[in-house]
Design an enzyme around this catalytic site. Structure first.
Site, PDB file in Angstrom:
ATOM      1  N   ARG A 108     -34.308  21.386 -37.975  1.00 32.92           N
ATOM      2  CA  ARG A 108     -34.511  22.205 -39.236  1.00 32.92           C
ATOM      3  C   ARG A 108     -33.401  23.001 -39.507  1.00 32.92           C
ATOM      4  NH1 ARG A 108     -39.813  25.270 -41.674  1.00 32.92           N
ATOM      5  NH2 ARG A 108     -40.160  22.884 -42.288  1.00 32.92           N
ATOM      6  N   HIS A 135     -36.708  17.224 -47.740  1.00 26.76           N
ATOM      7  CA  HIS A 135     -37.981  17.658 -46.509  1.00 26.76           C
ATOM      8  C   HIS A 135     -38.775  16.354 -46.589  1.00 26.76           C
ATOM      9  CE1 HIS A 135     -40.558  19.750 -44.070  1.00 26.76           C
ATOM     10  NE2 HIS A 135     -40.910  20.581 -44.923  1.00 26.76           N
ATOM     11  N   GLN A 138     -42.311  16.088 -44.859  1.00 25.42           N
ATOM     12  CA  GLN A 138     -43.613  16.890 -45.649  1.00 25.42           C
ATOM     13  C   GLN A 138     -44.129  15.795 -46.941  1.00 25.42           C
ATOM     14  OE1 GLN A 138     -45.085  20.075 -45.611  1.00 25.42           O
ATOM     15  NE2 GLN A 138     -46.432  18.664 -47.002  1.00 25.42           N
ATOM     16  N   ASP A 230     -44.077  24.435 -55.269  1.00 26.42           N
ATOM     17  CA  ASP A 230     -43.533  24.947 -54.155  1.00 26.42           C
ATOM     18  C   ASP A 230     -43.061  26.278 -54.220  1.00 26.42           C
ATOM     19  OD1 ASP A 230     -42.478  25.396 -51.288  1.00 26.42           O
ATOM     20  OD2 ASP A 230     -40.738  24.047 -51.888  1.00 26.42           O
ATOM     21  N   CYS A 270     -46.762  22.285 -50.466  1.00 29.87           N
ATOM     22  CA  CYS A 270     -46.396  22.152 -48.755  1.00 29.87           C
ATOM     23  C   CYS A 270     -46.652  23.291 -47.974  1.00 29.87           C
ATOM     24  CB  CYS A 270     -44.842  21.775 -48.870  1.00 29.87           C
ATOM     25  SG  CYS A 270     -43.772  22.972 -49.467  1.00 29.87           S
ATOM     26  N   ARG A 298     -49.471  16.365 -41.898  1.00 28.94           N
ATOM     27  CA  ARG A 298     -48.278  16.611 -41.175  1.00 28.94           C
ATOM     28  C   ARG A 298     -48.153  16.140 -39.901  1.00 28.94           C
ATOM     29  NH1 ARG A 298     -44.370  20.045 -43.051  1.00 28.94           N
ATOM     30  NH2 ARG A 298     -43.002  19.104 -41.426  1.00 28.94           N
TER      31      ARG A 298
END
Ligand code: CP
Ligand code: NVA
Length: 310
Positions: A108, A135, A138, A230, A270, A298
Site C-alpha cells: 500500500r 484499490h 477493495q 468514499d 469502502c 475483504r
C-alpha cells in the site's frame, strides 16, 4: 475450466479478465462457506506474505494478516519507514530481495509506478493494497458483496457519488469487465482520470455496461441498484482538505439521494467513513447499508486471491 493464476500480479483490475475476476469471486464464496463451517483450507501452509505499508490501514492490514493465518501461512507487516526503502533503496531491488524470502508481496503506497516497479523486480506475485490511482482488492470484495446481495453483477447499475478517486477508478474497471454499469457524479475538478474512464469504456464495449461521468448526484443515483461513496479527502490529500470539503459538499449521499435509487438499492462504502461529509449517518447506519458485510468480504476475497496467485 479453472484458469491457472499462480504467479499473477494484481496491480490493477485493468490487467485482469472477467474470467479471472470470477475465479476469485467463486473461490471466495467457497472459502467463506468453509470458514463458516469451521473448516479452514490450509493451502498456504509454510508460505509468507510480506506487507509493505507507507500509508495507514485498518481493514487491509488486518484482513490480509488474518487471511494468511487462516490459510496456514504467515504475514509480515513492514512499515516502509522501517525498511531501507525509506533510505533510498529502490522498489525494484526491494522486490528482488523480498522474493528470496517470501512467496508474495502486498504493498500500500502512493504512486502506482512504485507498485509497478516493485513487481518488475519481484519474482513472486505483487498485490496492490491501494495506491493514489487504484484499490483493486477493495473492488474484489465489493463485487463479492454485490453478488451475494443481488445474486448477479451483470446488468446492475452502480452510482458512485463524490470524489473521483482510486475507488472510482477500480469500480469503473471492475464494473465494466463484469457488465455492471457505473455512473460517477463528481463536481468539475474532482472527476475520475479520463484515461481510466476510457479504459473502462473500452472494456464495457464487450459487456454491455455503461460507464458515465455526470455532475448531478441525483441524476447519477436515479434507478441505481447500488449507491457507493468514499471519503472526500483521501490519504495524502490533507493539505487540500478545506478546498475539497467545500467543492464536494453537494455530493453527499443523503436520504434524498437514496430515495432516487431503486427501492431495494444497497448503500456501499469502502470505509473508513466520515459521517456528515460524504454520507449522512442516517444512510450509512440505516437499513440499506451493507458496509460491514462489505468490510468482512475483504477477508474472504483476499484469501481467494492469495490462494490462487501464491
Ligand atoms: N477500505 C480500506 O482499504 O480500509 P483500510 O484503509 O482500513 O485498509
Ligand atoms: N480513497 C481512500 C480509500 C481508503 C480505503 C483513500 O485513498 O484514502
Amino acid at each position: 475450466m479453472a484458469i491457472d493464476l499462480k504467479g499473477k500480479d494484481l496491480l490493477s483490475l485493468r490487467d485482469w479478465s472477467a474470467e479471472e475476476i470470477w475465479q476469485v469471486l467463486k473461490t471466495a464464496e467457497y472459502l467463506k462457506m468453509c470458514h463458516y463451517a469451521g473448516k479452514e483450507n490450509e493451502v498456504l501452509k509454510g508460505k509468507t506474505l510480506a506487507m509493505i505499508f507507507t500509508k495507514p490501514s485498518t481493514r487491509t492490514r488486518v484482513s490480509f494478516e488474518v487471511g494468511m493465518t487462516q490459510l496456514g501461512g504467515h504475514a509480515l507487516y513492514l512499515s516502509a519507514s522501517d525498511l531501507q526503502l525509506g533510505r533510498g533503496e529502490t522498489v525494484a531491488d526491494t522486490g528482488k530481495v523480498l522474493s528470496r524470502y517470501v512467496n508474495g508481496i502486498m504493498i500500500r503506497t502512493y504512486k502506482q509506478n512504485d507498485v509497478e516497479g516493485l513487481a518488475a523486480g519481484a519474482s513472486v506475485p505483487v498485490i496492490n493494497g491501494l495506491t493514489d490511482d487504484f484499490h483493486p482488492c477493495q473492488v474484489l470484495a465489493d463485487l463479492l458483496t454485490i453478488y451475494e446481495k443481488k445474486g448477479r453483477i451483470s446488468g446492475l447499475r452502480l452510482s458512485y457519488i463524490g470524489d473521483g478517486n482510486n475507488m472510482t477508478h477500480s469500480l469503473m474497471l471492475g464494473g465494466a469487465k463484469l457488465g455492471m454499469s457505473v455512473a460517477c457524479a463528481s463536481p468539475a475538478g474532482f472527476r475520475p482520470d479520463p484515461a481510466v474512464v476510457e479504459t473502462a469504456r473500452l472494456a464495457a464495449a464487450s459487456t454491455g455496461a455503461e460507464i458515465a461521468v455526470v455532475e448531478s448526484a441525483l441524476e447519477a443515483a436515479s434507478g441505481a441498484d447500488i449507491v457507493y461513496t468514499d471519503v472526500f479527502v483521501s490519504m495524502g490529500q490533507d493539505a487540500e482538505r478545506e478546498r475539497k470539503l467545500k467543492a464536494l459538499a453537494d455530493h453527499q449521499v443523503t436520504e434524498a439521494v437514496m430515495a432516487r435509487a431503486s427501492a431495494n438499492a444497497i448503500f456501499m462504502h469502502c470505509l473508513p467513513a466520515h459521517r456528515g461529509e460524504e454520507v449522512t449517518a442516517g444512510v450509512i447506519d440505516g437499513p440499506q447499508s451493507v458496509v460491514f458485510d462489505e468490510a468482512e468480504n475483504r477477508l474472504h476475497a483476499q484469501k481467494a486471491l492469495m490462494a490462487l496467485v501464491m
